[in-house]
Scaffold this motif. Structure first.
Motif, PDB file in Angstrom:
ATOM      1  N   ALA A  77       0.820  -1.281  -0.172  1.00 54.52           N
ATOM      2  CA  ALA A  77       0.144  -0.021  -0.024  1.00 54.52           C
ATOM      3  C   ALA A  77       0.903   1.387   0.096  1.00 54.52           C
ATOM      4  O   ALA A  77       0.598   2.172   0.357  1.00 54.52           O
ATOM      5  N   GLU A  78       1.975   1.181  -0.693  1.00 54.64           N
ATOM      6  CA  GLU A  78       3.000   2.377  -0.687  1.00 54.64           C
ATOM      7  C   GLU A  78       2.266   3.420  -1.453  1.00 54.64           C
ATOM      8  O   GLU A  78       1.859   3.066  -2.534  1.00 54.64           O
ATOM      9  N   CYS A  79       2.532   4.797  -1.227  1.00 49.87           N
ATOM     10  CA  CYS A  79       2.386   5.653  -2.060  1.00 49.87           C
ATOM     11  C   CYS A  79       3.208   6.618  -2.169  1.00 49.87           C
ATOM     12  O   CYS A  79       4.085   6.904  -1.250  1.00 49.87           O
TER      13      CYS A  79
ATOM     14  N   PRO B  55       1.691  11.407   3.040  1.00 50.70           N
ATOM     15  CA  PRO B  55       1.441  10.541   1.854  1.00 50.70           C
ATOM     16  C   PRO B  55       0.057  10.691   1.075  1.00 50.70           C
ATOM     17  O   PRO B  55      -0.907  11.336   1.543  1.00 50.70           O
ATOM     18  N   CYS B  56       0.182  10.485  -0.054  1.00 57.57           N
ATOM     19  CA  CYS B  56      -1.159  10.844  -0.971  1.00 57.57           C
ATOM     20  C   CYS B  56      -2.043   9.747  -0.957  1.00 57.57           C
ATOM     21  O   CYS B  56      -2.547   9.552  -2.098  1.00 57.57           O
ATOM     22  N   THR B  57      -2.485   9.587   0.237  1.00 61.30           N
ATOM     23  CA  THR B  57      -3.446   8.524   0.353  1.00 61.30           C
ATOM     24  C   THR B  57      -5.179   8.874  -0.478  1.00 61.30           C
ATOM     25  O   THR B  57      -5.915   8.347  -0.443  1.00 61.30           O
ATOM     26  N   SER B  58      -5.376  10.237  -0.312  1.00 63.88           N
ATOM     27  CA  SER B  58      -6.475  10.877  -0.772  1.00 63.88           C
ATOM     28  C   SER B  58      -6.623  10.997  -2.258  1.00 63.88           C
ATOM     29  O   SER B  58      -7.661  11.191  -2.812  1.00 63.88           O
TER      30      SER B  58
ATOM     31  N   TYR C 267      -6.429   8.607  -5.516  1.00 64.56           N
ATOM     32  CA  TYR C 267      -6.246   7.262  -6.248  1.00 64.56           C
ATOM     33  C   TYR C 267      -5.259   7.095  -7.174  1.00 64.56           C
ATOM     34  O   TYR C 267      -5.214   8.069  -8.400  1.00 64.56           O
TER      35      TYR C 267
ATOM     36  N   CYS D  97      -0.893  16.391  -4.892  1.00 64.51           N
ATOM     37  CA  CYS D  97      -0.580  14.978  -5.335  1.00 64.51           C
ATOM     38  C   CYS D  97      -1.529  14.951  -6.615  1.00 64.51           C
ATOM     39  O   CYS D  97      -2.497  15.507  -6.659  1.00 64.51           O
TER      40      CYS D  97
END
Length: 141
Positions: free
Chosen positions: A22-24, A55-58, A60, A82
């Motif tokens: 789940a790396e970003c 982290p750019c989790t927001s 996709y 991002c």
């Protein structure tokens, strides 16, 4: 019994190997029009003043960090964010209806962790020097 344990172990290994990490990408994410970031999120960002890459989790499939300098939907200033898309590297001059001035807007896109932060200073300074050179060149008869 040994056969069942072996089968379970093989299924477990197959399941674990199928899971993607789940790396970003990590990017500086700020907006100079935001009251909390206005002095930390500057064009040159000589010092981050506690602003850290996030982290750019927001976003996709985020794979890029972007720095937008100039006029944008939230006003005039700097936005770092991002993106899932490579927006390129370019500058444009434009004047909207009703504007008195012509605005220069630049977009810088990069694809490594924290690449839209202070290390961008050298590129930004170089690009500015080119535009100043062009301006002086246009002044001469």
């Amino acid at each position: 019994m040994a056969r069942a344990d072996t089968f379970f172990l093989l299924v477990l290994i197959a399941f674990i190997s199928a899971i993607k990490s789940a790396e970003c990408i990590l990017c500086f994410q700020c907006n100079s029009t935001d009251i909390n970031d206005q002095f930390r999120c500057t064009e040159n960002m000589e010092d981050t003043y506690g602003l850290r890459p996030q982290p750019c989790t927001s976003v996709y499939n985020a794979a890029y960090c972007v720095t937008l300098i100039g006029r944008h939907s939230r006003g005039l200033g700097v936005t770092r964010y991002c993106s899932a898309y490579d927006l390129g590297n370019y500058c444009q001059y434009f004047k909207l209806p009703g504007d008195v001035l012509e605005y220069r807007t630049c977009v810088y896109t990069c694809d490594s962790d924290a690449c839209n932060g202070p290390s961008e200073l050298k590129l930004s300074t170089y690009l500015k020097s080119l535009s100043i050179y062009q301006w002086f060149k246009n002044l001469s008869p």
